[in-house]
Design a protein around this motif. Sequence first.
Motif, short mmCIF file in Angstrom:
data_model
loop_
_atom_site.label_atom_id
_atom_site.label_comp_id
_atom_site.label_asym_id
_atom_site.label_seq_id
_atom_site.Cartn_x
_atom_site.Cartn_y
_atom_site.Cartn_z
N LYS A 1 0.84 -1.20 0.00
CA LYS A 1 0.00 0.00 0.00
C LYS A 1 0.88 1.25 0.00
O LYS A 1 0.56 2.23 -0.68
CB LYS A 1 -0.95 0.00 1.20
CG LYS A 1 -2.06 -1.03 1.06
CD LYS A 1 -3.10 -0.84 2.12
CE LYS A 1 -4.11 -1.95 2.13
NZ LYS A 1 -4.98 -1.99 0.96
N GLU A 2 1.97 1.23 0.74
CA GLU A 2 2.90 2.37 0.75
C GLU A 2 3.41 2.65 -0.66
O GLU A 2 3.51 3.79 -1.08
CB GLU A 2 4.08 2.12 1.69
CG GLU A 2 3.77 2.25 3.14
CD GLU A 2 3.70 3.69 3.63
OE1 GLU A 2 3.97 4.64 2.86
OE2 GLU A 2 3.35 3.86 4.80
N TRP A 3 3.76 1.60 -1.39
CA TRP A 3 4.23 1.77 -2.77
C TRP A 3 3.14 2.34 -3.66
O TRP A 3 3.41 3.18 -4.52
CB TRP A 3 4.75 0.44 -3.33
CG TRP A 3 6.15 0.16 -2.90
CD1 TRP A 3 6.57 -0.68 -1.91
CD2 TRP A 3 7.34 0.74 -3.45
NE1 TRP A 3 7.92 -0.64 -1.81
CE2 TRP A 3 8.42 0.21 -2.74
CE3 TRP A 3 7.58 1.65 -4.48
CZ2 TRP A 3 9.74 0.56 -3.03
CZ3 TRP A 3 8.89 2.00 -4.75
CH2 TRP A 3 9.95 1.46 -4.03
N ALA A 4 1.91 1.90 -3.45
CA ALA A 4 0.80 2.44 -4.25
C ALA A 4 0.62 3.92 -3.95
O ALA A 4 0.46 4.74 -4.87
CB ALA A 4 -0.49 1.66 -3.96
N TYR A 5 0.63 4.29 -2.68
CA TYR A 5 0.51 5.70 -2.31
C TYR A 5 1.67 6.51 -2.89
O TYR A 5 1.47 7.61 -3.41
CB TYR A 5 0.45 5.88 -0.80
CG TYR A 5 -0.92 5.67 -0.20
CD1 TYR A 5 -1.96 6.54 -0.48
CD2 TYR A 5 -1.17 4.61 0.67
CE1 TYR A 5 -3.22 6.37 0.07
CE2 TYR A 5 -2.43 4.44 1.23
CZ TYR A 5 -3.44 5.31 0.93
OH TYR A 5 -4.69 5.14 1.47
N ALA A 6 2.88 5.97 -2.82
CA ALA A 6 4.04 6.68 -3.37
C ALA A 6 3.91 6.86 -4.88
O ALA A 6 4.19 7.94 -5.42
CB ALA A 6 5.33 5.92 -3.03
N GLY A 7 3.46 5.83 -5.57
CA GLY A 7 3.27 5.93 -7.02
C GLY A 7 2.22 6.96 -7.39
O GLY A 7 2.40 7.74 -8.33
#
Length: 132
Positions: free
Chosen positions: A72-78
């Motif tokens: 989820k952190e990667w999705a938010y960062a993207g």
Amino acid sequence: MHRSKGIVIGFWVVTALLCLQMGFTAYAQLSMPEVAEAIAQLGFPHYFRKELAWAKLLGVVLLLAPVPARLKEWAYAGFAYTLVSALIAHLAMGHGPESWIYAVVTGVLWGLSYFFWRRLQAPSVGLRPATA
């Protein structure tokens, strides 16, 4: 862990709106010729819109699915990178608010969703009795 009902509701409302917006833009990038032309006018290569659209759809799935927090952190960062890049691209081209307001509004949804998600991830304080 005790979760505030307001935090949970706030998270799901803004995250659903964020995911709808990102899903719609992904759909538009894949199927609407005028969107493909607009992305080309911003200076991006033709393949980029498809890559971006599929990445957005993957991000939507990651935000809505029960997956590890790191994903989820990667999705938010993207999404943050995508929204900031869209805003910069429109401003660099001299476009008015009618072009970049969508990135700003979606960015606000992103910020609220991330804020609520982080609140849901935080361990509750004071729920366990102290041990001596």
